[in-house]
Design an enzyme around this catalytic site. Sequence first.
Site, PDB file in Angstrom:
ATOM      1  N   LYS A 176      -2.554  -1.997  -3.115  1.00  0.00           N
ATOM      2  CA  LYS A 176      -3.590  -1.143  -2.513  1.00  0.00           C
ATOM      3  C   LYS A 176      -3.143   0.313  -2.639  1.00  0.00           C
ATOM      4  O   LYS A 176      -2.398   0.817  -1.808  1.00  0.00           O
ATOM      5  CB  LYS A 176      -3.798  -1.521  -1.041  1.00  0.00           C
ATOM      6  CG  LYS A 176      -4.730  -0.565  -0.297  1.00  0.00           C
ATOM      7  CD  LYS A 176      -5.200  -1.114   1.031  1.00  0.00           C
ATOM      8  CE  LYS A 176      -6.021  -0.065   1.772  1.00  0.00           C
ATOM      9  NZ  LYS A 176      -6.710  -0.580   2.940  1.00  0.00           N
ATOM     10  N   GLU A 218       0.838  -1.210   0.000  1.00  0.00           N
ATOM     11  CA  GLU A 218       0.000   0.000   0.000  1.00  0.00           C
ATOM     12  C   GLU A 218       0.867   1.252   0.000  1.00  0.00           C
ATOM     13  O   GLU A 218       1.306   1.710   1.048  1.00  0.00           O
ATOM     14  CB  GLU A 218      -0.934   0.014   1.217  1.00  0.00           C
ATOM     15  CG  GLU A 218      -1.824   1.253   1.250  1.00  0.00           C
ATOM     16  CD  GLU A 218      -2.779   1.309   2.448  1.00  0.00           C
ATOM     17  OE1 GLU A 218      -2.765   0.372   3.272  1.00  0.00           O
ATOM     18  OE2 GLU A 218      -3.519   2.293   2.575  1.00  0.00           O
TER      19      GLU A 218
HETATM   20  C1  5MM Z   1      -8.291   1.578   8.440  1.00  0.00           C
HETATM   21  O1  5MM Z   1      -7.205   2.482   8.476  1.00  0.00           O
HETATM   22  C2  5MM Z   1      -5.941   1.889   8.230  1.00  0.00           C
HETATM   23  C3  5MM Z   1      -5.009   2.016   9.377  1.00  0.00           C
HETATM   24  O2  5MM Z   1      -4.720   3.322   9.701  1.00  0.00           O
HETATM   25  P1  5MM Z   1      -3.707   3.655  10.932  1.00  0.00           P
HETATM   26  O3  5MM Z   1      -2.467   2.834  10.758  1.00  0.00           O
HETATM   27  O4  5MM Z   1      -3.470   5.130  10.744  1.00  0.00           O
HETATM   28  O5  5MM Z   1      -4.421   3.338  12.186  1.00  0.00           O
HETATM   29  C4  5MM Z   1      -5.358   2.457   6.908  1.00  0.00           C
HETATM   30  O6  5MM Z   1      -4.067   1.975   6.607  1.00  0.00           O
HETATM   31  C5  5MM Z   1      -6.268   2.019   5.827  1.00  0.00           C
HETATM   32  O7  5MM Z   1      -6.150   0.645   5.603  1.00  0.00           O
HETATM   33  C6  5MM Z   1      -6.035   2.721   4.503  1.00  0.00           C
HETATM   34  O8  5MM Z   1      -5.600   4.038   4.638  1.00  0.00           O
HETATM   35  C7  5MM Z   1      -7.341   2.713   3.751  1.00  0.00           C
HETATM   36  O9  5MM Z   1      -8.330   3.272   4.560  1.00  0.00           O
HETATM   37  P2  5MM Z   1      -9.266   4.403   3.948  1.00  0.00           P
HETATM   38  O10 5MM Z   1     -10.090   4.890   5.102  1.00  0.00           O
HETATM   39  O11 5MM Z   1      -8.324   5.457   3.403  1.00  0.00           O
HETATM   40  O12 5MM Z   1     -10.056   3.714   2.869  1.00  0.00           O
END
Ligand code: 5MM
Length: 338
Positions: free
Chosen positions: A219, A177
């Site tokens: 991702k 990602e």
């Molecule tokens: C769910 O959020 C994930 C973890 O975030 P933290 O490490 O900041 O707690 C994040 O990596 C997430 O998988 C991705 O950003 C995709 O989430 P969104 O909300 O952007 O679809």
Amino acid sequence: MSKEELISVANAMVAPGKGILAADESTGTIAKRLGSIDVPNTEDNRRDYRELLFRTAGIGDHISGVILFDETIRQTAADGMPLVKLLQDAGVIPGIKVDKGAKALPGAEGETVTEGLDGLRERLAEYYEIGARFAKWRATISITDDIPSTYALNANAHALARYAALCQEASIVPIVEPEVLMDGSHTAQRCQDVTEATLNALYDALAEQRVMLEGTILKPNMVVSGADCVDQAGVQEVAERTIECFKRTVPAAVPGICFLSGGQTEVEATEHLNAMNKIGGFPWELSFSYGRALQASTLKAWAGDAGNVDAAQKVFAHRSRMNGLARSGDYDASQEAA
Ligand code: 5MM
């Protein structure tokens, strides 16, 4: 796990009509989500919320896998059932976030590199035993007039590739990602240029570190305008730019691209994915791995009240179904009311 098994898990993660739920919010991030509905960030509340999601009837219809946080993969439901087992019984593949977050990159003002490689081999072996069959590592790339630097792109690509190689050694499919963040007033063209450079650096590093692309999932962000850009790209432009960018950079051997939502609203994220799949003509599955864009309305419907669990699960099932339709370009806004 053999090469064939890694490939088969990667393909199952991007099965038609399905995508991934990102429920791997670290303790600090889930605190913000629970705080938005005035729910205290306790271990039980975090568990109750995740249990609500995973017990949704028919979750496996449109969700192929769930990315979990370390606490969650070890947690049991209120009745003592491991949350991992709940998912497995519903035909959903458990996954695990293994990075330790984005930290300041020395000598690079405003840029980060994601850490977490130390001890990763041992952690992956344990997560496999617990039931994880895929993992996730997120790098964040910021845009201003001056950054990202080639240094930051390469440092993050190198770490992503180190992580991916270790995952495959441990029979775990790596989700790589590299998130180009939406923050800023940059144009969609600038996002496209930075995303292209980010993906070129990533696939160079993955090749150099001998990662088997058929057993990986990408991702990424979509190519969108910065959140504060005055001239926002519309749905069709986002779809066309994203496909153009990915066709130029992502090898056809990659089975699937599961987009993050990155701050888009639920409906925007669904519309963008749908528009891309309507265009079609690319070699990979285009799917979703949304966090906020799958959970925002569910969280609101729950509001921390046990009496709202059924209603919140209906909301989650609906959002999952809308994105399931977007997997084949069969979504339209009228289905939101259904
Ligand atoms: C769910 O959020 C994930 C973890 O975030 P933290 O490490 O900041 O707690 C994040 O990596 C997430 O998988 C991705 O950003 C995709 O989430 P969104 O909300 O952007 O679809």
